[in-house]
Design a protein around this motif. Structure first.
Motif, PDB file in Angstrom:
ATOM      1  N   PRO A 250       0.801  -1.234   0.000  1.00  0.00           N
ATOM      2  CA  PRO A 250       0.000   0.000   0.000  1.00  0.00           C
ATOM      3  C   PRO A 250       0.828   1.276   0.000  1.00  0.00           C
ATOM      4  N   THR A 251       2.133   1.173   0.264  1.00  0.00           N
ATOM      5  CA  THR A 251       2.971   2.377   0.308  1.00  0.00           C
ATOM      6  C   THR A 251       3.405   2.843  -1.075  1.00  0.00           C
ATOM      7  N   LEU A 252       3.292   1.969  -2.096  1.00  0.00           N
ATOM      8  CA  LEU A 252       3.756   2.327  -3.433  1.00  0.00           C
ATOM      9  C   LEU A 252       2.741   3.246  -4.110  1.00  0.00           C
ATOM     10  N   LEU A 253       3.093   4.515  -4.234  1.00  0.00           N
ATOM     11  CA  LEU A 253       2.181   5.504  -4.795  1.00  0.00           C
ATOM     12  C   LEU A 253       2.608   5.983  -6.178  1.00  0.00           C
ATOM     13  N   ASN A 254       3.903   5.892  -6.493  1.00  0.00           N
ATOM     14  CA  ASN A 254       4.424   6.396  -7.763  1.00  0.00           C
ATOM     15  C   ASN A 254       5.109   5.279  -8.540  1.00  0.00           C
ATOM     16  N   PHE A 255       4.722   5.112  -9.809  1.00  0.00           N
ATOM     17  CA  PHE A 255       5.304   4.077 -10.654  1.00  0.00           C
ATOM     18  C   PHE A 255       5.631   4.695 -12.010  1.00  0.00           C
ATOM     19  N   THR A 256       6.896   4.536 -12.439  1.00  0.00           N
ATOM     20  CA  THR A 256       7.348   5.128 -13.694  1.00  0.00           C
ATOM     21  C   THR A 256       7.982   4.073 -14.585  1.00  0.00           C
ATOM     22  N   LEU A 257       7.582   4.072 -15.852  1.00  0.00           N
ATOM     23  CA  LEU A 257       8.192   3.233 -16.881  1.00  0.00           C
ATOM     24  C   LEU A 257       8.881   4.158 -17.873  1.00  0.00           C
ATOM     25  N   ASN A 258      10.169   3.946 -18.077  1.00  0.00           N
ATOM     26  CA  ASN A 258      10.947   4.827 -18.944  1.00  0.00           C
ATOM     27  C   ASN A 258      11.601   4.013 -20.054  1.00  0.00           C
ATOM     28  N   HIS A 259      11.482   4.479 -21.284  1.00  0.00           N
ATOM     29  CA  HIS A 259      11.999   3.758 -22.453  1.00  0.00           C
ATOM     30  C   HIS A 259      11.349   2.372 -22.535  1.00  0.00           C
ATOM     31  N   MET A 260      10.107   2.379 -22.908  1.00  0.00           N
ATOM     32  CA  MET A 260       9.325   1.148 -22.989  1.00  0.00           C
ATOM     33  C   MET A 260       8.916   0.883 -24.434  1.00  0.00           C
ATOM     34  N   GLU A 261       9.229  -0.313 -24.916  1.00  0.00           N
ATOM     35  CA  GLU A 261       8.773  -0.765 -26.229  1.00  0.00           C
ATOM     36  C   GLU A 261       7.803  -1.919 -26.018  1.00  0.00           C
ATOM     37  N   LYS A 277      -4.384  -1.699  -8.218  1.00  0.00           N
ATOM     38  CA  LYS A 277      -3.254  -1.581  -7.300  1.00  0.00           C
ATOM     39  C   LYS A 277      -3.300  -0.241  -6.565  1.00  0.00           C
ATOM     40  N   PRO A 278      -2.496  -0.086  -5.506  1.00  0.00           N
ATOM     41  CA  PRO A 278      -2.513   1.168  -4.734  1.00  0.00           C
ATOM     42  C   PRO A 278      -1.805   2.336  -5.410  1.00  0.00           C
ATOM     43  N   VAL A 279      -1.228   2.132  -6.589  1.00  0.00           N
ATOM     44  CA  VAL A 279      -0.498   3.193  -7.286  1.00  0.00           C
ATOM     45  C   VAL A 279      -1.419   4.381  -7.564  1.00  0.00           C
ATOM     46  N   GLU A 280      -0.934   5.585  -7.254  1.00  0.00           N
ATOM     47  CA  GLU A 280      -1.713   6.804  -7.489  1.00  0.00           C
ATOM     48  C   GLU A 280      -1.214   7.603  -8.688  1.00  0.00           C
ATOM     49  N   TYR A 281       0.078   7.479  -9.001  1.00  0.00           N
ATOM     50  CA  TYR A 281       0.654   8.247 -10.105  1.00  0.00           C
ATOM     51  C   TYR A 281       1.437   7.301 -11.013  1.00  0.00           C
ATOM     52  N   LEU A 282       0.980   7.163 -12.248  1.00  0.00           N
ATOM     53  CA  LEU A 282       1.613   6.290 -13.230  1.00  0.00           C
ATOM     54  C   LEU A 282       2.163   7.152 -14.364  1.00  0.00           C
ATOM     55  N   ASN A 283       3.479   7.038 -14.597  1.00  0.00           N
ATOM     56  CA  ASN A 283       4.148   7.831 -15.626  1.00  0.00           C
ATOM     57  C   ASN A 283       4.836   6.909 -16.623  1.00  0.00           C
ATOM     58  N   ILE A 284       4.673   7.206 -17.906  1.00  0.00           N
ATOM     59  CA  ILE A 284       5.356   6.457 -18.958  1.00  0.00           C
ATOM     60  C   ILE A 284       6.040   7.466 -19.872  1.00  0.00           C
ATOM     61  N   TYR A 285       7.360   7.356 -19.979  1.00  0.00           N
ATOM     62  CA  TYR A 285       8.136   8.270 -20.808  1.00  0.00           C
ATOM     63  C   TYR A 285       8.858   7.488 -21.907  1.00  0.00           C
ATOM     64  N   ASN A 286       8.867   8.042 -23.104  1.00  0.00           N
ATOM     65  CA  ASN A 286       9.544   7.412 -24.245  1.00  0.00           C
ATOM     66  C   ASN A 286       8.951   6.033 -24.529  1.00  0.00           C
ATOM     67  N   LEU A 287       7.705   6.049 -24.955  1.00  0.00           N
ATOM     68  CA  LEU A 287       6.949   4.836 -25.243  1.00  0.00           C
ATOM     69  C   LEU A 287       6.943   4.573 -26.745  1.00  0.00           C
ATOM     70  N   THR A 288       7.239   3.330 -27.126  1.00  0.00           N
ATOM     71  CA  THR A 288       7.165   2.915 -28.526  1.00  0.00           C
ATOM     72  C   THR A 288       6.155   1.780 -28.650  1.00  0.00           C
ATOM     73  N   ILE A 289       5.155   1.963 -29.514  1.00  0.00           N
ATOM     74  CA  ILE A 289       4.129   0.944 -29.741  1.00  0.00           C
ATOM     75  C   ILE A 289       4.430   0.243 -31.060  1.00  0.00           C
ATOM     76  N   VAL A 290       4.480  -1.095 -31.017  1.00  0.00           N
ATOM     77  CA  VAL A 290       4.859  -1.878 -32.197  1.00  0.00           C
ATOM     78  C   VAL A 290       3.788  -2.917 -32.521  1.00  0.00           C
ATOM     79  N   LYS A 291       3.940  -3.522 -33.669  1.00  0.00           N
ATOM     80  CA  LYS A 291       3.189  -4.680 -34.155  1.00  0.00           C
ATOM     81  C   LYS A 291       1.797  -4.318 -34.651  1.00  0.00           C
ATOM     82  N   GLU A 316       4.752   2.879 -34.192  1.00  0.00           N
ATOM     83  CA  GLU A 316       5.260   2.215 -35.389  1.00  0.00           C
ATOM     84  C   GLU A 316       4.183   1.396 -36.097  1.00  0.00           C
ATOM     85  N   VAL A 317       2.942   1.561 -35.641  1.00  0.00           N
ATOM     86  CA  VAL A 317       1.798   0.915 -36.297  1.00  0.00           C
ATOM     87  C   VAL A 317       1.088   1.992 -37.118  1.00  0.00           C
ATOM     88  N   PHE A 318       1.048   1.821 -38.423  1.00  0.00           N
ATOM     89  CA  PHE A 318       0.550   2.887 -39.294  1.00  0.00           C
ATOM     90  C   PHE A 318      -0.902   2.693 -39.723  1.00  0.00           C
TER      91      PHE A 318
END
Length: 394
Positions: A250-261, A277-291, A316-318
């Motif tokens: 329950p103490t985990l409030l901030n979750f960050t994913l950086n450079h995610m493909e 989950k107990p996460v209150e702040y979810l951050n994703i930086y530099n995200l690449t979507i494929v397939k 990368e999905v057109f």
């Protein structure tokens, strides 16, 4: 001449800059402190003519391969020593035995394979040994005396559950664990217990699919950051299993994913996994979507999540269904959503009265049609649409 006590010169501070053959010395006369910057100067050893009253010494990004006691022993007032990005292979901790004021020591990004343990100054607050060639975590029992330590950076290719026992009683602000060279052990499941840290930052190999199956448990973790996450539909479950132990407290409030493909399907699974989950702040930086991007089922459980921020996206999905992509975000039952620096061309109006209070869509490709005749954003207080493709908004 008698000094005029009322002279306005008394309130001034002088800075003397002395150029060496390589690098710069800056002396702040009001505190008699020296900052010596000799980074990026192709040094192969520590210079012998450093000012004895040096407080901050930057020797990063050179070709230094060895450290000796005589290199720093005469710098009794040294507080900051940066030696990152060199070629140091071995370290004898005793070379710092005369640097009693040392607070910041950065030896990251070297070729360290072993360290010789000795007592080290207890004034140390920042110790970075990450991105080196250690096999096991480089922990000395003497590190347990570093009661002022806030940051600890480490690297290893294998982990044992009690590796961090010597520092288990310390209350650290951040542990950086470099797992770029970590590899799976056949028929052996590894674990690591981290007792006290507010933030845990794990760095994985940037070009390998996520395969780490080590069980990491942390007490009182408030912030988790993962860097270099590469997943597809086949190994997505490996990531979710890895996260299950780390994200349940329950103490985990901030979750960050950086450079995610990732594939869109796996990204939606990550959202679904984190939603209850107990996460209150979810951050994703530099995200690449494929397939591919197809319609995925998503159940909007009651959530404690307050904010989702996604910045810098490469798609990368057109050819894909716009509705499949935008619906997942438009129906989210959270107060704050940021999607910026992305190629999104539109955003749907929520189908039901929305919980959104804050929306930030800076630097997308929205046109005047976005949110036209939308009457479900009744709680919205802030809408940011800077740097889009508007011509005649509303």
């Amino acid at each position: 001449m008698i000094k005029d006590k009322e002279s306005p010169i008394r309130s001034c501070h002088f800075v003397y800059i002395v150029a060496l053959v390589f690098g710069t010395i800056i002396q702040f006369s009001d505190e008699s402190e020296f900052v010596v910057d000799m980074s990026k100067t192709s040094l192969v050893h520590v210079p012998k003519d450093l000012p004895p009253n040096t407080k901050v010494l930057d020797l990063s990004q050179n070709n230094i391969s060895e450290l000796h006691l005589s290199d720093v022993s005469f710098l009794s007032g040294l507080k900051v020593l940066r030696l990152s990005h060199n070629r140091i292979q071995g370290l004898d901790i005793s070379i710092f035995k005369f640097n009693h004021d040392l607070e910041y020591l950065d030896l990251s990004h070297n070729q360290l394979q072993k360290i010789s343990c000795h007592p080290i100054t207890t004034s140390l607050k920042h110790l970075d040994l990450s991105f080196n060639d250690f096999d096991a975590l480089p922990i000395c029992k003497e590190f347990g005396n570093l009661t002022q330590l806030n940051f600890l950076g480490l690297s290893a290719t294998k982990l044992e559950q009690l590796d961090l026992l010597p520092v288990a009683h310390l209350h650290l602000s951040c542990i950086l664990l470099d797992l770029e060279d970590y590899y799976m052990k056949e028929n052996k499941k590894e674990s690591l217990q981290i007792l006290n840290t507010k933030k845990l930052h794990l760095v994985f190999h940037p070009n390998s699919f996520f395969s780490v199956q080590v069980k990491i448990s942390v007490n009182s973790l408030g912030c988790l950051q993962l860097t270099n996450i590469k997943v597809n539909d086949d190994n997505c479950q490996v990531l979710l299993k890895f996260l299950s132990e780390l994200t349940g407290r329950p103490t985990l409030l901030n979750f960050t994913l950086n450079h995610m493909e990732t594939t869109w399907k796996c990204l939606v699974k990550v959202f679904q996994f984190l939603w209850p989950k107990p996460v209150e702040y979810l951050n994703i930086y530099n995200l690449t979507i494929v397939k591919s991007i197809n319609e995925e089922d998503f159940t909007y459980y009651k959530t404690t999540l307050k904010s989702l921020k996604i910045e810098y996206v490469t798609n990368e999905v057109f050819i894909f269904s716009q509705t499949a992509l935008y619906t997942v975000f438009s129906e989210m039952n959270i107060p704050m959503l940021t999607i910026s620096d992305q190629p999104f061309i539109h955003m749907l109006c929520p189908q039901e009265p929305s919980t959104f209070k804050f929306l930030n869509f800076t630097q997308n490709a929205f046109t005047d049609s976005v949110f036209q005749n939308c009457d479900t954003l009744t709680r919205l207080e802030t809408l940011i649409l800077q740097k889009n493709e508007f011509r005649d908004l509303f």
